[in-house]
Design an enzyme around this catalytic site. Structure first.
Site: not given
Ligand code: ZN
Ligand code: NAG
Ligand code: NAG
Ligand code: NAG
Ligand code: NAG
Ligand code: NAG
Ligand code: NAG
Ligand code: NAG
Ligand code: NAG
Length: 907
Positions: A50, A172
């Site tokens: 991320d 995601d």
């Molecule tokens: Zn993520």
């Protein structure tokens, strides 16, 4: 040079002079051989990194603050490169260019050479390749295209054609937008993989073997232009249960020395074969994919690879004894190539994957609105960036000496902000602060670019002042100077009429334009809340609109369009949903940063009446409404505006209930909507929505409000045969139509419980200015039209909300400046054409994207194809030549070859 633009065709890119053609990526055999008669299991080693979430992007890169979360991307890349070199069979994919770029900068020539070889040989493969993995619900297409372009450009510049990702990879993001699929198709991707979809949709698709499908992502583009092969991964993006060999996991390693205790090869192989055979039952071909990795894994890649090497050896060893399973190191593009080779037909999908629910009461529709101030800041930052990038094109082709030519710094801040835990509002508070800080740095860079261009154009070096706090009526220069000049720069390629409101100190001003003509202007006195008075009758009427208010309640009661002679009943008010604390019999899910779960489907009205006050002049009419100490609004009509402005101010949300509130505004109209409403997809095409309905499966609705929420990026509307009411928003928000004729938009949320999706913080925003709780202000524009011509009104309105005029100020009247007016265009672009991108590309070329902004069939006038003559476009750029690129500008259009896929219907 003429270019034809079809409806919704978003662009082409121009390169002046000789455009160098690079070699193609020639690989001998980078994909491992598969076995046609066996079940082939593609093991894809990967990490999900991320670009900011629980830690900031830089903390993640360095592995700082491991007390918050153990994660260090630099070590992942170091370790993976070492491990790839140990065995040429091994493969790895990398996704987020924001991280890879940080790492590459610090590598020696030796390491770079090695990595180039790994890329050339297909052992390290880039997938997706944008600066980040963008959020799909809360992003605007223009910022997504920019962040993809930035990442893909770095990969092409650094690795050439072998670095070009063939596969889009959004494992995601919390739901998937149709416009994203359309963009990926136009960026040349052969296919797309993701991990999250509604749990009901998934179970149906498993049974029907439709987890791999063909997504037809545009109503307007001729197939297969926006067709994208789409694969749903079997287990989110995690490895199968029992097969996680990262240092962060606890699954048993393969213990394969029969002389030692606990020899477990037979057990491991047996479990693996069982999982593979079960998975094969819900997919169509004799190829299946397994994602061997997860969040920030592979920091010590030896653990993973040592066990994967063994797994492959022992699983394939069973073939001698009749096993029908073949395991191999693979990548998404190698897997995709096999699916393509299978030459099957695939289920066709034309809607999108919103909203996302992972269980009956777990609807991920709260983040459509979470952190509304950050969402707005991101949106205006995009406008600033575009203005900054365009500036140098008008003044000095090469840009001033030492300037940030490509606006890279501000571009990077915007690119990072597109991440699925950034503008989505699902990060920790300190990370949200970090994104905002980066965007603020970008503003400064852009302001330098704009000042430089304006200085060059006007021949004046007077200091230019920016008033970044105009949204809260603060501008020290205009408040103190008796004579100042305002420069209005319109970044759109057509004239707009835009009211300019400035805080001033005097009571009477003379305003004149560049030619000395006087401009209509009004000084209004701002009245503070204690001076409220209730006015008996309010009606606002100006040239195009008439707005009525209920004299008893002070609420909006009707809207008329005086041009089209239509009138609707329209009330508007503010309400709050009582958040669920999670403790009830149905489910323990609370409302939080991601999830919207009201504990009752009926929202509470904040006040049935509003105290009002009216200001009426010839150029501006307003009704100011106070609903409570924490909700107020200005209903505003400008002289020649065709839209009604609702400027809302909400906050600080009271938290004395120890629970939290989710505040909406609801428009209740006389329009007969029959449960239909319409929302945009990433600010571009419009999708039809229907209450309690999904186009591709029979929905069991378990959350009557949250399960009907959809993302609104720039506009939503309701309509019947004769009336269409459109709401244009100034940022991404969630919204729905729960009752016939109504449209609600969630404006602000404050929640005291975490919703257990990892962020581990309540969404409880405060700031230095608002220690009691964040106050947010925003604007909705309402327009009432006849349905056949409504798009002609709302398309331009929505573009204006994204690319607002930039105001700069100088002290004094500025009369002595040699040039007071300038246009970079020879003439306004036709109404259907939007100037999406104009930026320096390299020394002698610019990147230009012209977009046909209408969908096919939505406008009688404007949905037709348009032809643009490039040579007659700009007043400052002489176009010597042009070449067309794909949407992300990393491939020449004529070299773009995508896999062809056949839908089941044969269409
Ligand atoms: Zn993520
Ligand atoms: C294959 O089968 C033979 C005979 O049944 C057995 O001896 C051998 O252990 C088996 N090999 C494996 C790898 O299972
Ligand atoms: C794919 O299938 C179609 C029809 O089933 C057939 O005509 C075509 O030759 C096949 N293509 C390949 C490359 O096998
Ligand atoms: C506003 O005007 C008054 C009177 O002319 C002056 O005293 C005051 O300083 C001014 N305010 C600002 C912010 O300049
Ligand atoms: C909101 O819900 C809580 C329980 O979740 C309840 O105690 C409270 O009374 C509710 N508020 C209102 C105004 O109904
Ligand atoms: C809900 O239950 C959780 C766990 O039992 C508890 O920690 C929390 O305080 C409860 N919340 C309320 C509002 O009672
Ligand atoms: C929410 O923020 C307020 C104001 O800072 C604070 O007093 C309160 O304790 C916070 N509540 C939670 C649950 O974080
Ligand atoms: C005004 O804009 C600034 C950014 O320039 C933002 O930080 C602030 O939250 C905005 N204020 C309100 C009340 O929305
Ligand atoms: C890709 O990069 C190469 C240099 O590696 C360059 O020659 C080529 O023009 C670039 N391609 C595009 C489409 O920009």
């Amino acid at each position: 040079m003429f270019f034809n633009l079809q409806p919704c065709f978003p662009g082409f890119c121009v390169c002046v002079c000789a455009c160098v053609r690079a070699r193609a990526c020639v690989r001998v055999q980078s994909c491992h051989a598969t076995k046609p008669n066996l079940l082939n299991v593609h093991l894809v080693p990967h990490t999900h990194d991320d670009v900011g979430w629980l830690k900031t992007v830089d903390q993640y890169y360095y592995g700082d603050r491991n007390d918050i979360q153990h994660a260090g991307v630099q070590y992942i890349l170091d370790s993976v490169v070492d491990q790839l070199l140990k065995n040429p069979d091994r493969r790895f994919i990398y996704v987020e260019t924001a991280f890879f770029y940080r790492w590459w900068k610090r590598q020696s020539a030796d390491v770079r050479r090695t990595v180039r070889r790994l890329v050339d040989e297909g052992r390290l493969e880039f997938v997706n390749g944008g600066w980040c993995m963008s959020d799909e619900a809360t992003t605007h297409y223009s910022a997504v295209i920019d962040q993809m372009t930035m990442g893909l450009r770095f990969l092409n510049d650094t690795f050439g054609p072998c670095g070009r990702p063939r596969v889009a990879w959004h494992i995601d993001p919390f739901g998937h937008a149709r416009e994203h699929a359309s963009m990926f198709a136009q960026m040349g991707y052969d296919g797309f993989f993701f991990g999250r979809l509604d749990y009901q949709d998934r179970s149906r698709r498993r049974i029907a073997r439709e987890q791999e499908l063909l997504w037809r992502a545009s109503d307007s583009l001729t197939p297969p232009m926006a067709d994208l092969f789409t694969g749903i991964l079997p287990n989110g993006y995690n490895p199968p249960e029992g097969f996680c060999w990262d240092q962060s996991c606890d699954d048993p390693p393969i213990r394969d020395d029969p002389d030692l205790e606990d020899y477990n090869v037979d057990d491991v192989v047996k479990r693996f074969l069982a999982i593979a055979n079960t998975q094969a039952k819900v997919y169509k071909t004799n190829h299946i994919i397994m994602t061997m990795g997860s969040d920030f894994q592979y920091e010590n890649a030896n653990l993973w690879y040592k066990n994967l090497d063994k797994l492959i050896r022992y699983v394939n060893g069973r073939q001698a004894n009749g096993s029908r399973v073949h395991a191999l190191y693979s990548t998404p593009s190698c897997y995709l190539q096999e699916l393509h080779r299978a030459n099957l037909t695939w289920a066709l999908k034309t809607d999108d994957f919103f909203p996302y629910a992972d269980d009956a009461h777990d609807l991920w529709t709260g983040y459509f609105t979470s952190r509304p101030a950050l969402k707005r800041y991101e949106r205006i930052s995009n406008g600033n960036l575009q203005v900054g990038l365009r500036g140098p094109q008008w003044s000095d082709h090469r840009g001033p000496q030492g300037s940030d030519h490509r606006g890279l710094l501000s571009g990077k801040a915007m690119a990072v902000a597109q991440h699925h835990d950034a503008v989505s509002g699902t990060e920790k508070q300190h990370v949200a602060d970090d994104y905002a800080r980066r965007l603020a740095g970008g503003w400064l860079r852009c302001q330098v670019l704009v000042s430089n261009s304006l200085a060059a154009l006007s021949g004046s070096t007077a200091e230019r002042i920016y008033c970044d706090k105009l949204n809260v009526s603060v501008c020290p220069l205009t408040e103190s100077s008796s004579k100042f000049s305002v420069n209005v720069y319109n970044p759109l390629a057509r004239p707009v009429s835009w009211p300019v409101r400035l805080p001033v100190n005097g009571t009477s001003y003379k305003v004149s334009d560049a030619e000395g003509r006087s401009v209509d202007c009004q000084v209004c006195v701002c009245v503070c809340c204690p001076l409220l008075k209730t006015v008996c009758l309010c009606v606002l009427v100006l040239q195009f609109l008439r707005v009525t208010f209920d004299p008893d309640t002070g609420l909006l009661s009707g809207l008329s369009n005086l041009e089209t002679k239509q009138t609707i009943k329209l009330t508007q008010n503010f309400y709050w949903y009582n958040a669920s604390d999670g403790n009830n019999s149905k489910s323990d899910q609370p409302s939080g940063a991601y999830i919207f779960r009201p504990n009752s489907s009926t929202p509470f009205v904040i006040s049935r009446t509003a105290k009002t006050e009216t200001v009426q002049t010839s150029v501006l009419q307003e009704v100011r409404q106070w609903f409570s100490p924490w909700v107020s609004q200005v209903v505003r009509l400008h002289g020649d505006s065709r839209a009604l402005e609702l400027e809302w101010t909400v906050g600080p949300l009271p938290i004395d209930d120890d629970l939290g509130k989710e505040v909406i505004t609801r428009l209740d109209s006389s329009i007969q909507t029959a449960e239909y409403f319409y929302t945009d997809s990433n600010g571009r095409e419009i999708l039809q929505r229907k209450k309690d309905f999904r186009p591709t499966w029979i929905l069991r609705q378990s959350e009557p409000v949250a399960g009907n929420y959809y993302p609104i990026n720039s506009r939503a509307f309701i309509k019947d045969e004769v009336d269409q009411l459109t709401v244009v928003t100034d940022r991404s928000q969630g919204g729905s139509s729960i009752q016939n004729g109504s449209l609600e938009i969630m404006l602000h949320r404050r929640l005291l419980y975490d919703d257990v999706r990892g962020v581990a913080e309540p969404l409880n925003e405060t700031s230095a200015l608002f220690p009691e709780g964040l106050v947010v202000r925003g604007r909705l524009l309402l327009s009432l039209d006849r349905p056949p011509t409504a798009a002609d009104a709302h398309r331009p309105l929505a573009q204006q909300a994204v690319l607002q005029p930039t105001l700069t100020f100088t002290d004094g009247d500025g009369r002595w400046s040699p040039c007071l007016q300038f246009s970079g265009l020879q003439a306004a672009l036709p109404p259907a054409v939007h100037l999406l991108t104009l930026t320096q590309w390299d020394e002698d070329s610019v990147l230009l994207r012209l977009e046909h902004q209408f969908q096919s069939r939505e406008s009688k006038e404007n949905s037709r194809p348009v032809t643009v003559n490039l040579q007659k476009l700009f007043s400052t750029l002489e176009i010597l030549g042009a070449s067309e690129l794909n949407l992300s500008a990393n491939q020449w259009k004529d070299e773009m070859k995508r896999f062809h896929w056949t839908p089941q219907t044969g269409m």
